[in-house]
Design a protein around this motif. Sequence first.
Motif, short mmCIF file in Angstrom:
data_model
loop_
_atom_site.label_atom_id
_atom_site.label_comp_id
_atom_site.label_asym_id
_atom_site.label_seq_id
_atom_site.Cartn_x
_atom_site.Cartn_y
_atom_site.Cartn_z
N THR A 1 -7.96 60.50 29.77
CA THR A 1 -8.79 61.83 29.71
C THR A 1 -10.18 61.85 30.51
O THR A 1 -10.45 62.97 30.65
CB THR A 1 -8.97 62.36 28.21
N GLY A 2 -10.76 60.92 30.49
CA GLY A 2 -11.90 60.75 31.28
C GLY A 2 -11.80 60.75 32.93
O GLY A 2 -12.88 60.96 33.50
N LEU A 3 -10.74 60.46 33.13
CA LEU A 3 -10.39 60.47 34.73
C LEU A 3 -9.64 61.47 35.36
O LEU A 3 -9.33 61.79 36.40
CB LEU A 3 -9.70 58.97 35.13
N LEU A 4 -8.98 62.31 34.20
CA LEU A 4 -7.69 63.33 34.81
C LEU A 4 -8.14 64.60 35.36
O LEU A 4 -9.02 65.26 34.39
CB LEU A 4 -6.97 63.34 33.57
N THR A 5 -7.57 65.09 36.44
CA THR A 5 -7.63 66.21 36.96
C THR A 5 -6.41 66.85 37.26
O THR A 5 -5.61 66.10 37.51
CB THR A 5 -8.58 66.20 38.42
N VAL A 6 -6.26 68.15 36.90
CA VAL A 6 -4.85 68.61 36.93
C VAL A 6 -4.91 70.11 37.89
O VAL A 6 -6.09 70.89 37.41
CB VAL A 6 -4.27 69.11 35.54
N ASN A 7 -4.51 70.16 38.94
CA ASN A 7 -4.43 70.97 39.86
C ASN A 7 -3.05 71.83 40.40
O ASN A 7 -2.34 71.35 40.47
CB ASN A 7 -5.13 70.71 41.16
N GLY A 8 -3.14 73.06 40.55
CA GLY A 8 -2.09 73.75 41.22
C GLY A 8 -2.48 73.97 42.29
O GLY A 8 -3.56 74.58 42.72
N ARG A 9 -1.30 73.86 43.40
CA ARG A 9 -1.97 74.00 44.89
C ARG A 9 -1.20 75.21 45.26
O ARG A 9 -0.93 75.55 46.70
CB ARG A 9 -1.51 72.80 45.55
N SER A 10 -0.15 76.13 44.69
CA SER A 10 0.58 76.93 45.33
C SER A 10 1.30 76.51 46.28
O SER A 10 1.93 75.32 46.39
CB SER A 10 -0.23 78.17 45.54
N SER A 11 1.47 77.24 47.39
CA SER A 11 2.36 76.73 48.41
C SER A 11 1.59 76.52 49.61
O SER A 11 1.65 76.47 50.88
CB SER A 11 3.22 77.96 48.99
N SER A 12 0.18 75.95 49.40
CA SER A 12 -0.89 75.71 50.27
C SER A 12 -0.64 74.35 51.17
O SER A 12 -0.98 74.38 52.17
CB SER A 12 -2.13 75.81 49.78
N ARG A 13 0.21 73.51 50.76
CA ARG A 13 0.47 72.28 51.53
C ARG A 13 2.16 72.07 51.45
O ARG A 13 2.77 71.10 50.97
CB ARG A 13 -0.16 71.09 50.68
N PRO A 14 2.77 72.70 52.38
CA PRO A 14 4.21 72.61 52.32
C PRO A 14 4.65 71.31 53.11
O PRO A 14 3.83 70.56 53.82
CB PRO A 14 4.72 73.88 53.21
N ILE A 15 5.95 70.94 52.75
CA ILE A 15 6.27 69.97 53.62
C ILE A 15 7.42 70.34 54.47
O ILE A 15 8.02 71.23 54.52
CB ILE A 15 7.22 68.79 52.73
N ASP B 1 13.04 72.38 49.51
CA ASP B 1 13.06 71.52 48.47
C ASP B 1 12.10 70.62 48.18
O ASP B 1 11.58 70.45 47.07
CB ASP B 1 14.48 70.69 48.38
N ALA B 2 11.79 70.03 49.30
CA ALA B 2 10.46 68.81 49.19
C ALA B 2 9.18 69.43 49.13
O ALA B 2 8.46 68.91 48.28
CB ALA B 2 10.68 68.05 50.73
N SER B 3 8.95 70.69 49.41
CA SER B 3 7.82 71.32 48.85
C SER B 3 7.21 71.73 47.73
O SER B 3 6.32 71.69 47.14
CB SER B 3 7.66 72.55 49.72
N ARG B 4 8.65 71.70 46.82
CA ARG B 4 8.67 71.90 45.29
C ARG B 4 8.40 70.47 44.67
O ARG B 4 9.45 69.84 44.66
CB ARG B 4 9.69 72.62 44.93
N ARG B 5 7.34 70.25 44.14
CA ARG B 5 7.01 68.75 43.73
C ARG B 5 5.84 68.79 43.00
O ARG B 5 4.84 69.95 42.96
CB ARG B 5 6.60 67.82 44.98
N VAL B 6 5.60 67.61 42.19
CA VAL B 6 4.55 67.50 41.39
C VAL B 6 4.03 66.09 41.78
O VAL B 6 5.08 65.04 42.23
CB VAL B 6 4.74 67.36 39.78
N GLU B 7 2.73 65.71 42.33
CA GLU B 7 2.41 64.47 42.74
C GLU B 7 1.41 64.05 41.65
O GLU B 7 0.40 64.65 41.20
CB GLU B 7 1.60 64.71 44.11
N ILE B 8 1.50 62.60 41.40
CA ILE B 8 0.15 62.01 40.50
C ILE B 8 -0.28 61.08 41.69
O ILE B 8 0.31 60.29 42.18
CB ILE B 8 1.00 61.18 39.34
N LYS B 9 -1.39 61.00 41.84
CA LYS B 9 -2.26 60.44 42.91
C LYS B 9 -3.63 59.95 42.21
O LYS B 9 -4.01 60.29 41.11
CB LYS B 9 -2.36 60.66 44.30
N PHE B 10 -4.15 59.09 42.95
CA PHE B 10 -5.54 58.79 42.53
C PHE B 10 -6.48 58.44 43.50
O PHE B 10 -6.27 58.68 44.58
CB PHE B 10 -5.47 57.29 41.85
#
Length: 154
Positions: free
Chosen positions: A97-111, A127-136
Amino acid sequence: QTGSITFSSDVLFPNNSSVLSADSQKSLREIIPKYLDVLLQDSFREYIAEIIIEGHTDTNGSYEWNMELSSRRAYSVAEFCLNPQNGLSEGKIQQLTGLLTVNGRSSSRPIYKTDAAGGPTGEIDMDASRRVEIKFRLKEDEMIEKIAEVLGQR
């Protein structure tokens, strides 16, 4: 290479929904605790500046609708991660909880689709553009950005 995990939205959610399917919850229970346990280990924790969950959509529909949908989907995955019934200890959840950021990016970064040689075709892979990414993001990246800012001001 980046340390990020990408989940196809079609695998996690029914069409135009932000409710995790039962099958996706099972898969997430197998993957998420292991991934986050590694990032939150004492030996790595001091280097992690932020853990980011981002939702992405294809280009169908309005930007506004896709922003809402991508945000809700990212938030659903974040809620899943923060639920102690899904594999993380209370201590790890508190760290998260001290590190987490949650964002919606809409269609701004298609694959984009690639050709047989791996080159871009210019055609969006819906198909590839519809995704959820977890990164750091590492603290070193943050320091590099600050140094660049300082140097740019001179």
